[in-house]
Design a protein around this motif. Structure first.
Motif, PDB file in Angstrom:
ATOM      1  N   ALA A  55       5.876   3.570  12.774  1.00 48.38           N
ATOM      2  CA  ALA A  55       5.870   2.595  11.840  1.00 48.38           C
ATOM      3  C   ALA A  55       5.835   2.776  10.303  1.00 48.38           C
ATOM      4  CB  ALA A  55       4.745   1.584  12.147  1.00 48.38           C
ATOM      5  N   CYS A  56       5.088   3.927   9.878  1.00 48.72           N
ATOM      6  CA  CYS A  56       5.216   4.113   8.729  1.00 48.72           C
ATOM      7  C   CYS A  56       6.283   4.658   8.083  1.00 48.72           C
ATOM      8  CB  CYS A  56       3.845   5.169   8.227  1.00 48.72           C
ATOM      9  SG  CYS A  56       3.678   5.628   6.632  1.00 48.72           S
ATOM     10  N   TYR A  57       7.049   5.611   9.034  1.00 48.14           N
ATOM     11  CA  TYR A  57       8.182   6.101   8.645  1.00 48.14           C
ATOM     12  C   TYR A  57       9.385   5.126   8.662  1.00 48.14           C
ATOM     13  CZ  TYR A  57      12.597   8.687   9.284  1.00 48.14           C
ATOM     14  OH  TYR A  57      13.798   9.077   8.974  1.00 48.14           O
TER      15      TYR A  57
ATOM     16  N   ILE B 271       3.952  11.801   6.006  1.00 43.73           N
ATOM     17  CA  ILE B 271       3.683  10.658   6.750  1.00 43.73           C
ATOM     18  C   ILE B 271       2.598  10.340   7.665  1.00 43.73           C
ATOM     19  CG2 ILE B 271       4.963   9.207   8.594  1.00 43.73           C
ATOM     20  CD1 ILE B 271       7.704   9.931   6.855  1.00 43.73           C
ATOM     21  N   PRO B 272       2.256  11.501   8.332  1.00 43.49           N
ATOM     22  CA  PRO B 272       0.906  11.202   9.270  1.00 43.49           C
ATOM     23  C   PRO B 272      -0.252  10.714   8.250  1.00 43.49           C
ATOM     24  CG  PRO B 272       2.282  12.817   9.966  1.00 43.49           C
ATOM     25  CD  PRO B 272       2.547  12.667   8.752  1.00 43.49           C
ATOM     26  N   VAL B 273      -0.580  11.287   7.070  1.00 43.33           N
ATOM     27  CA  VAL B 273      -1.379  11.384   6.293  1.00 43.33           C
ATOM     28  C   VAL B 273      -1.442   9.823   5.676  1.00 43.33           C
ATOM     29  CG1 VAL B 273      -2.355  11.878   3.998  1.00 43.33           C
ATOM     30  CG2 VAL B 273      -1.781  13.684   5.665  1.00 43.33           C
ATOM     31  N   LEU B 274      -0.243   9.451   5.219  1.00 45.29           N
ATOM     32  CA  LEU B 274       0.196   8.068   4.632  1.00 45.29           C
ATOM     33  C   LEU B 274      -0.514   7.160   5.755  1.00 45.29           C
ATOM     34  CD1 LEU B 274       3.564   8.343   2.980  1.00 45.29           C
ATOM     35  CD2 LEU B 274       1.367   7.725   1.716  1.00 45.29           C
TER      36      LEU B 274
ATOM     37  N   ASP C 173      -2.223   7.246   8.222  1.00 51.70           N
ATOM     38  CA  ASP C 173      -3.896   7.094   8.399  1.00 51.70           C
ATOM     39  C   ASP C 173      -4.282   6.493   7.375  1.00 51.70           C
ATOM     40  OD1 ASP C 173      -6.028   7.864  10.101  1.00 51.70           O
ATOM     41  OD2 ASP C 173      -6.667   9.232   8.175  1.00 51.70           O
ATOM     42  N   GLU C 174      -3.944   6.553   6.205  1.00 49.37           N
ATOM     43  CA  GLU C 174      -4.489   5.987   4.838  1.00 49.37           C
ATOM     44  C   GLU C 174      -4.380   4.402   4.946  1.00 49.37           C
ATOM     45  OE1 GLU C 174      -3.119   7.865   1.247  1.00 49.37           O
ATOM     46  OE2 GLU C 174      -4.110   9.848   1.669  1.00 49.37           O
ATOM     47  N   ILE C 175      -3.294   4.139   5.431  1.00 49.05           N
ATOM     48  CA  ILE C 175      -2.995   2.546   5.182  1.00 49.05           C
ATOM     49  C   ILE C 175      -3.192   2.006   6.527  1.00 49.05           C
ATOM     50  CG2 ILE C 175      -1.380   2.747   3.215  1.00 49.05           C
ATOM     51  CD1 ILE C 175       0.954   2.197   4.924  1.00 49.05           C
ATOM     52  N   GLY C 176      -3.335   2.554   7.671  1.00 50.02           N
ATOM     53  CA  GLY C 176      -3.741   1.837   8.823  1.00 50.02           C
ATOM     54  C   GLY C 176      -2.455   1.688   9.891  1.00 50.02           C
ATOM     55  N   LEU C 177      -1.503   2.575   9.809  1.00 50.50           N
ATOM     56  CA  LEU C 177      -0.154   2.429  10.820  1.00 50.50           C
ATOM     57  C   LEU C 177      -0.116   3.651  11.634  1.00 50.50           C
ATOM     58  CD1 LEU C 177       2.395   1.146   8.203  1.00 50.50           C
ATOM     59  CD2 LEU C 177       1.145  -0.345  10.114  1.00 50.50           C
ATOM     60  N   SER C 178       0.612   3.625  12.693  1.00 52.26           N
ATOM     61  CA  SER C 178       0.986   4.795  13.284  1.00 52.26           C
ATOM     62  C   SER C 178       2.247   5.338  12.450  1.00 52.26           C
ATOM     63  CB  SER C 178       1.738   4.369  14.560  1.00 52.26           C
ATOM     64  OG  SER C 178       3.099   3.764  14.414  1.00 52.26           O
ATOM     65  N   ALA C 179       2.381   6.741  12.719  1.00 57.53           N
ATOM     66  CA  ALA C 179       3.265   7.346  11.907  1.00 57.53           C
ATOM     67  C   ALA C 179       4.903   6.970  12.077  1.00 57.53           C
ATOM     68  CB  ALA C 179       3.258   8.986  12.246  1.00 57.53           C
TER      69      ALA C 179
ATOM     70  N   LYS D 176       0.924  -1.087  -0.005  1.00 58.57           N
ATOM     71  CA  LYS D 176       0.039   0.029  -0.017  1.00 58.57           C
ATOM     72  C   LYS D 176       0.917   1.027  -0.188  1.00 58.57           C
ATOM     73  CE  LYS D 176      -4.024  -2.096   2.351  1.00 58.57           C
ATOM     74  NZ  LYS D 176      -4.799  -1.837   3.566  1.00 58.57           N
ATOM     75  N   LEU D 177       2.073   1.283   0.820  1.00 60.64           N
ATOM     76  CA  LEU D 177       2.845   2.339   0.676  1.00 60.64           C
ATOM     77  C   LEU D 177       3.454   2.713  -0.564  1.00 60.64           C
ATOM     78  CD1 LEU D 177       4.768   2.273   4.108  1.00 60.64           C
ATOM     79  CD2 LEU D 177       3.546   4.196   3.226  1.00 60.64           C
ATOM     80  N   LEU D 178       3.824   1.446  -1.119  1.00 61.20           N
ATOM     81  CA  LEU D 178       4.691   1.693  -2.443  1.00 61.20           C
ATOM     82  C   LEU D 178       3.552   2.224  -3.439  1.00 61.20           C
ATOM     83  CD1 LEU D 178       6.662  -1.562  -2.397  1.00 61.20           C
ATOM     84  CD2 LEU D 178       7.735   0.909  -2.474  1.00 61.20           C
ATOM     85  N   GLU D 179       2.323   1.516  -3.664  1.00 57.80           N
ATOM     86  CA  GLU D 179       1.354   2.005  -4.378  1.00 57.80           C
ATOM     87  C   GLU D 179       1.100   3.676  -3.936  1.00 57.80           C
ATOM     88  OE1 GLU D 179      -2.657   0.172  -5.868  1.00 57.80           O
ATOM     89  OE2 GLU D 179      -2.663   0.522  -3.915  1.00 57.80           O
ATOM     90  N   ARG D 180       0.887   4.127  -3.153  1.00 59.86           N
ATOM     91  CA  ARG D 180       0.548   5.452  -2.652  1.00 59.86           C
ATOM     92  C   ARG D 180       1.763   6.298  -2.872  1.00 59.86           C
ATOM     93  NH1 ARG D 180      -0.661   9.794  -2.350  1.00 59.86           N
ATOM     94  NH2 ARG D 180      -2.291  10.660  -0.798  1.00 59.86           N
TER      95      ARG D 180
END
Length: 157
Positions: A39-41, A26-29, A31-37, A13-17
């Motif tokens: 963890a996303c980072y 990162i906070p928007v990403l 939220d969109e994929i269902g992770l904490s900021a 999902k991250l790669l697609e987005r």
């Protein structure tokens, strides 16, 4: 070249987005994929570190910088051996007007995407790069009339 890494649904999902907009905060990403900021980072950093994300760039329209002409040049080498191919690849990498180049199979050995300010400058460049090079048997130019599709995201599915 990226290292082989296991990708889970969040990574995909991250790669697609990110292929659509790499500047999404990162906070928007997250939220969109269902992770904490955080963890996303961490995931984005791992994708960069492993080479799964090759690079992030601004895509500038060539006309903006005075390059209205785009051409694809199909190049056939006189003799295709490792040394000749390596020399051609090195040469093409060092020409600013060459914005993409591929070593390919089939009737031609290279496909080169070039930009030019006008036909005269294009002619001078191909004479220097291909016509005057004894390693080149022939080349054929395709002038781009219009771009039908921009570079697209790599399918994630």
């Amino acid at each position: 070249m990226s290292k082989a890494i296991a990708l889970d649904a969040f990574d995909r999902k991250l790669l697609e987005r990110l292929q659509v907009d790499a500047q999404t905060p990162i906070p928007v990403l997250a939220d969109e994929i269902g992770l904490s900021a955080p963890a996303c980072y961490r995931r984005i950093r791992r994708l960069r570190d492993t080479g799964a994300i090759n690079r992030e760039v601004a895509v500038v329209h060539p006309r903006t910088l005075g390059w209205p002409l785009s051409m694809l040049v199909l190049v056939t080498m006189e003799r295709e051996n490792a040394r000749t191919v390596d020399e051609m690849m090195r040469m093409l990498k060092n020409v600013p007007e060459v914005i993409e180049a591929w070593n390919v199979t089939g009737d031609h050995d290279f496909v080169v995407r070039m930009l030019a300010r006008d036909m005269e400058s294009y002619d001078e460049l191909v004479r220097e790069l291909f016509a005057a090079d004894d390693r080149v048997r022939s080349f054929k130019t395709l002038v781009v009339i219009r771009q039908v599709k921009d570079a697209s995201p790599v399918p994630v599915a």
